[in-house]
Design an enzyme around this catalytic site. Sequence first.
Site, PDB file in Angstrom:
ATOM      1  N   LEU A   1      -5.672  -0.096  19.889  1.00 15.68           N
ATOM      2  CA  LEU A   1      -6.312  -1.305  20.402  1.00 15.68           C
ATOM      3  C   LEU A   1      -5.625  -2.582  19.929  1.00 15.68           C
ATOM      4  O   LEU A   1      -5.697  -3.604  20.604  1.00 15.68           O
ATOM      5  CB  LEU A   1      -7.794  -1.333  19.984  1.00 15.68           C
ATOM      6  CG  LEU A   1      -8.640  -0.144  20.465  1.00 15.68           C
ATOM      7  CD1 LEU A   1     -10.079  -0.306  20.002  1.00 15.68           C
ATOM      8  CD2 LEU A   1      -8.570  -0.016  21.979  1.00 15.68           C
TER       9      LEU A   1
ATOM     10  N   ASN B   1      -3.227  -6.415   3.532  1.00 20.51           N
ATOM     11  CA  ASN B   1      -3.862  -5.401   2.697  1.00 20.51           C
ATOM     12  C   ASN B   1      -4.899  -5.974   1.746  1.00 20.51           C
ATOM     13  O   ASN B   1      -5.969  -5.385   1.554  1.00 20.51           O
ATOM     14  CB  ASN B   1      -2.788  -4.640   1.906  1.00 20.51           C
ATOM     15  CG  ASN B   1      -2.029  -3.642   2.757  1.00 20.51           C
ATOM     16  OD1 ASN B   1      -2.547  -2.600   3.110  1.00 20.51           O
ATOM     17  ND2 ASN B   1      -0.805  -3.980   3.112  1.00 20.51           N
TER      18      ASN B   1
ATOM     19  N   ARG C   1       0.837  -1.193   0.000  1.00 19.43           N
ATOM     20  CA  ARG C   1       0.000   0.000   0.000  1.00 19.43           C
ATOM     21  C   ARG C   1       0.875   1.247   0.000  1.00 19.43           C
ATOM     22  O   ARG C   1       1.680   1.466   0.895  1.00 19.43           O
ATOM     23  CB  ARG C   1      -0.919   0.006   1.224  1.00 19.43           C
ATOM     24  CG  ARG C   1      -1.978   1.108   1.187  1.00 19.43           C
ATOM     25  CD  ARG C   1      -2.882   1.041   2.403  1.00 19.43           C
ATOM     26  NE  ARG C   1      -3.954   2.020   2.313  1.00 19.43           N
ATOM     27  CZ  ARG C   1      -4.828   2.247   3.296  1.00 19.43           C
ATOM     28  NH1 ARG C   1      -4.762   1.563   4.419  1.00 19.43           N
ATOM     29  NH2 ARG C   1      -5.780   3.148   3.143  1.00 19.43           N
TER      30      ARG C   1
ATOM     31  N   ARG D   1      -1.910   2.282  11.332  1.00 20.15           N
ATOM     32  CA  ARG D   1      -1.972   2.600  12.767  1.00 20.15           C
ATOM     33  C   ARG D   1      -0.748   3.390  13.208  1.00 20.15           C
ATOM     34  O   ARG D   1      -0.843   4.291  14.047  1.00 20.15           O
ATOM     35  CB  ARG D   1      -2.067   1.297  13.574  1.00 20.15           C
ATOM     36  CG  ARG D   1      -3.483   0.794  13.785  1.00 20.15           C
ATOM     37  CD  ARG D   1      -3.501  -0.668  14.161  1.00 20.15           C
ATOM     38  NE  ARG D   1      -3.237  -1.510  12.999  1.00 20.15           N
ATOM     39  CZ  ARG D   1      -2.777  -2.748  13.078  1.00 20.15           C
ATOM     40  NH1 ARG D   1      -2.520  -3.284  14.251  1.00 20.15           N
ATOM     41  NH2 ARG D   1      -2.585  -3.453  11.991  1.00 20.15           N
TER      42      ARG D   1
ATOM     43  N   GLY E   1      -6.744   4.909  22.504  1.00 19.12           N
ATOM     44  CA  GLY E   1      -5.433   4.298  22.384  1.00 19.12           C
ATOM     45  C   GLY E   1      -5.378   3.341  21.198  1.00 19.12           C
ATOM     46  O   GLY E   1      -6.360   3.157  20.485  1.00 19.12           O
TER      47      GLY E   1
ATOM     48  N   SER F   1      -9.629   8.447  17.007  1.00 15.68           N
ATOM     49  CA  SER F   1      -9.994   7.271  17.787  1.00 15.68           C
ATOM     50  C   SER F   1      -8.852   6.865  18.719  1.00 15.68           C
ATOM     51  O   SER F   1      -9.078   6.485  19.874  1.00 15.68           O
ATOM     52  CB  SER F   1     -10.345   6.113  16.850  1.00 15.68           C
ATOM     53  OG  SER F   1     -10.580   4.923  17.567  1.00 15.68           O
TER      54      SER F   1
ATOM     55  N   GLY G   1       0.562  -2.951   9.860  1.00 10.78           N
ATOM     56  CA  GLY G   1       0.053  -1.904  10.737  1.00 10.78           C
ATOM     57  C   GLY G   1       0.575  -0.510  10.455  1.00 10.78           C
ATOM     58  O   GLY G   1       0.559   0.352  11.338  1.00 10.78           O
ATOM     59  N   GLU G   2       1.015  -0.238   9.217  1.00  9.27           N
ATOM     60  CA  GLU G   2       1.556   1.094   8.915  1.00  9.27           C
ATOM     61  C   GLU G   2       0.502   2.180   9.079  1.00  9.27           C
ATOM     62  O   GLU G   2       0.804   3.296   9.487  1.00  9.27           O
ATOM     63  CB  GLU G   2       2.129   1.136   7.500  1.00  9.27           C
ATOM     64  CG  GLU G   2       2.791   2.472   7.187  1.00  9.27           C
ATOM     65  CD  GLU G   2       3.541   2.487   5.872  1.00  9.27           C
ATOM     66  OE1 GLU G   2       3.811   3.598   5.374  1.00  9.27           O
ATOM     67  OE2 GLU G   2       3.843   1.406   5.330  1.00  9.27           O
TER      68      GLU G   2
END
Length: 291
Positions: free
Chosen positions: A71, A126, A50, A94, A69, A64, A91-92
């Site tokens: 999650l 992804n 991505r 996040r 925090g 959020s 997790g990029e």
Amino acid sequence: MSKFGLGRGLADLKEEIGNIPDISILTGAERVVVKQIPLVQIGANPDQPRKTFSDAELSELAASIKEKGVLQPILLRAVTGRPYLYEIVAGERRFRASKLAGLNEIPALVKNITNENAMEIALIENVQRENLNPIEESAAYKNLMDKCGYELSDVSRLIGKSESYIRNALRLMSLPDDVKVLVEKGELSASHARTIAVAENPVALAHEIIENKMSVAETEKKVKNSARSNNSRAYNAKTIDAGTVRDIENKIKNALGVSVKLQEKRGGAGQIVLHFDTRLQMQELVEKLTR
């Protein structure tokens, strides 16, 4: 204890990146604990499929994170020779949102993962979450095949999609960059883009499709009746003329003493069929071919 070796009470890694069709690196008894890793020590994966992230989505996620925090921990691997200590495997989004939220640290799972498996996991995360645009998805498949030596069947097993699906996706990689940008922006559909991939001038055709709001069926008809690219399978359908075919057949017949039929298929593939009339002739043929 989950099959991924996570501690009790942690989000299962399967929850983290979706259903995983056969990635052996995530099995076994390796224990992984969640650590709070400083954001400054983390870098993005250069092979992350991505490439584009929506500002609106990042802002929404950052809000959020400020309230609740992070999650789900992100997945990292330790690296050397880089300006950072850890590289993101999954997790990029996040990670980026946490920066926007003003965090200094982020919960992460740090695991020993090879380059190939890092690419696998990033792709699966992804694709299964439908985060990639068609060009990113196509490039990710090509990247796996080029850098890891994967075949179509390997990618098919990895992501749980058919070989024909992947083959069609890969057709987008043959398009000029100008057309790829139109697909990435959503101005040209992936179906239209795949159709014009074999056209001699896909850039002009892409703008004609957008300007005239042509359907995929209309585009297919247009491409069928227009010149083809040198790289298209249709262009390569007949590369040997009849005279050359006869010459090849005669050479083989003279060398082996049997009748020969050369059959060429689309794309330059084909077969040579040898005919024998008796068992003795077959044995002689085998001896000549294996001598």
